[in-house]
Design a protein around this motif. Structure first.
Motif, short mmCIF file in Angstrom:
data_model
loop_
_atom_site.label_atom_id
_atom_site.label_comp_id
_atom_site.label_asym_id
_atom_site.label_seq_id
_atom_site.Cartn_x
_atom_site.Cartn_y
_atom_site.Cartn_z
N MET A 1 10.20 67.04 16.80
CA MET A 1 9.72 66.76 15.45
C MET A 1 8.19 66.80 15.48
O MET A 1 7.58 66.23 16.37
CB MET A 1 10.23 65.39 15.00
CG MET A 1 9.87 65.07 13.58
SD MET A 1 10.43 63.44 12.98
CE MET A 1 12.16 63.43 13.31
N ASP A 2 7.58 67.45 14.51
CA ASP A 2 6.12 67.54 14.50
C ASP A 2 5.50 66.25 13.96
O ASP A 2 6.20 65.38 13.45
CB ASP A 2 5.66 68.76 13.70
CG ASP A 2 5.90 68.62 12.20
OD1 ASP A 2 6.81 67.87 11.82
OD2 ASP A 2 5.18 69.27 11.42
N ARG A 3 4.19 66.16 14.12
CA ARG A 3 3.45 64.95 13.76
C ARG A 3 3.67 64.54 12.31
O ARG A 3 3.97 63.38 12.02
CB ARG A 3 1.96 65.21 14.03
CG ARG A 3 1.06 64.12 13.53
CD ARG A 3 -0.38 64.54 13.65
NE ARG A 3 -1.22 63.55 12.99
CZ ARG A 3 -2.42 63.25 13.38
NH1 ARG A 3 -2.97 63.85 14.41
NH2 ARG A 3 -3.11 62.35 12.73
N SER A 5 6.04 65.33 10.16
CA SER A 5 7.42 64.93 9.86
C SER A 5 7.73 63.55 10.41
O SER A 5 8.37 62.73 9.75
CB SER A 5 8.41 65.94 10.46
OG SER A 5 8.23 67.20 9.87
N ALA A 6 7.26 63.30 11.63
CA ALA A 6 7.49 61.98 12.23
C ALA A 6 6.80 60.89 11.42
O ALA A 6 7.37 59.82 11.17
CB ALA A 6 6.99 61.97 13.67
N GLN A 9 8.63 60.34 8.10
CA GLN A 9 9.86 59.59 8.33
C GLN A 9 9.56 58.11 8.54
O GLN A 9 10.26 57.24 8.00
CB GLN A 9 10.60 60.16 9.53
CG GLN A 9 11.94 59.51 9.75
CD GLN A 9 12.69 60.13 10.93
OE1 GLN A 9 12.12 60.88 11.71
NE2 GLN A 9 13.95 59.80 11.05
N TYR A 10 8.53 57.80 9.31
CA TYR A 10 8.15 56.40 9.53
C TYR A 10 7.80 55.74 8.20
O TYR A 10 8.26 54.64 7.90
CB TYR A 10 6.96 56.30 10.49
CG TYR A 10 6.43 54.90 10.60
CD1 TYR A 10 7.06 53.95 11.39
CD2 TYR A 10 5.30 54.50 9.87
CE1 TYR A 10 6.59 52.65 11.46
CE2 TYR A 10 4.82 53.20 9.94
CZ TYR A 10 5.48 52.29 10.74
OH TYR A 10 5.01 51.00 10.79
N TRP A 47 -1.87 58.53 14.92
CA TRP A 47 -0.42 58.66 15.03
C TRP A 47 0.04 59.11 16.41
O TRP A 47 0.93 58.50 17.01
CB TRP A 47 0.13 59.59 13.96
CG TRP A 47 1.62 59.68 14.03
CD1 TRP A 47 2.35 60.71 14.54
CD2 TRP A 47 2.56 58.69 13.65
NE1 TRP A 47 3.69 60.43 14.48
CE2 TRP A 47 3.84 59.19 13.93
CE3 TRP A 47 2.44 57.42 13.10
CZ2 TRP A 47 5.00 58.47 13.66
CZ3 TRP A 47 3.59 56.70 12.84
CH2 TRP A 47 4.85 57.22 13.11
N ASN A 48 -0.51 60.19 16.95
CA ASN A 48 -0.03 60.72 18.23
C ASN A 48 -0.15 59.68 19.34
O ASN A 48 0.79 59.47 20.11
CB ASN A 48 -0.79 61.99 18.62
CG ASN A 48 -0.40 63.15 17.73
OD1 ASN A 48 0.67 63.18 17.14
ND2 ASN A 48 -1.30 64.12 17.61
N GLU A 51 2.29 56.61 18.51
CA GLU A 51 3.71 56.93 18.64
C GLU A 51 4.11 57.07 20.11
O GLU A 51 5.16 56.59 20.52
CB GLU A 51 4.03 58.23 17.88
CG GLU A 51 5.51 58.54 17.86
CD GLU A 51 5.83 59.83 17.15
OE1 GLU A 51 6.88 59.88 16.51
OE2 GLU A 51 5.03 60.79 17.25
N ARG A 52 3.24 57.68 20.90
CA ARG A 52 3.53 57.81 22.34
C ARG A 52 3.63 56.43 23.00
O ARG A 52 4.45 56.22 23.88
CB ARG A 52 2.44 58.63 23.04
CG ARG A 52 2.67 60.11 22.99
CD ARG A 52 1.76 60.84 23.96
NE ARG A 52 0.35 60.54 23.80
CZ ARG A 52 -0.47 61.16 22.96
NH1 ARG A 52 -0.02 62.15 22.21
NH2 ARG A 52 -1.74 60.83 22.88
#
Length: 167
Positions: A1-3, A5-6, A9-10, A47-48, A51-52
């Protein structure tokens, strides 16, 4: 899932909970919406990384608490606003007494300093543990305990004063 979209969704899943927390922090619907919008913009930028690390909720709550504290310190936030409409009070009936008590408690909570208010909101409205609140606020568990203790003492005192004035 790309950034994107993720992130979308969140936001779709967590926006209502974030808005509830923001309302509890600010006490105003429009200010809560602004706070969530600001927090989501800052969250998107990180985000990246966030999320990681698997700490999206904690990071989002931390942003909201920090932003609210910053807003609260600004002088323009202390200016009273007037409206033509009188706020509605609790309805009479079976729940009238309970609603009045809830409104009184909430108005006292809104008067707490930002850190105490954040501690109370996270501990009792969000039902977070002292450890989770400490992680969210970026402080020690002892600080959470002392801020919560001071807030509860203030709440008790102010509610007793209100009850004394109502008689």
């Amino acid at each position: 899932m790309d950034r994107d979209s993720a992130f979308e969704q969140y936001v779709e899943v967590r926006q209502a909970a974030l808005l509830r927390l923001a309302y509890l922090l600010t006490g105003e619907q429009h200010a809560a919406e602004d706070l969530v919008q600001t927090a989501l913009a800052k969250l998107y930028l990180a985000w990246n990384r966030v999320e990681r690390a698997g700490a999206v909720d904690a990071y989002a709550k931390r942003i909201m608490i920090n932003e609210h504290s910053s807003w609260w310190r600004r002088a323009w936030r202390r200016v009273e606003t007037t409206t033509d409409a009188v706020p509605e009070r609790a309805v009479a009936g079976d729940f009238g007494h309970t609603l009045v008590e809830r409104d009184a408690l909430w108005s006292v909570v809104q008067g707490l300093p930002p850190r105490q208010r954040a501690a109370v909101v996270l501990r009792f409205y969000e039902d977070m543990s002292e450890q989770d609140v400490a992680a969210t606020l970026g402080c020690s568990v002892g600080t959470v305990k002392s801020q919560t203790s001071r807030a509860l003492a203030t709440l008790r005192t102010r509610l007793q004063e209100r009850r004394g004035n109502d008689r």
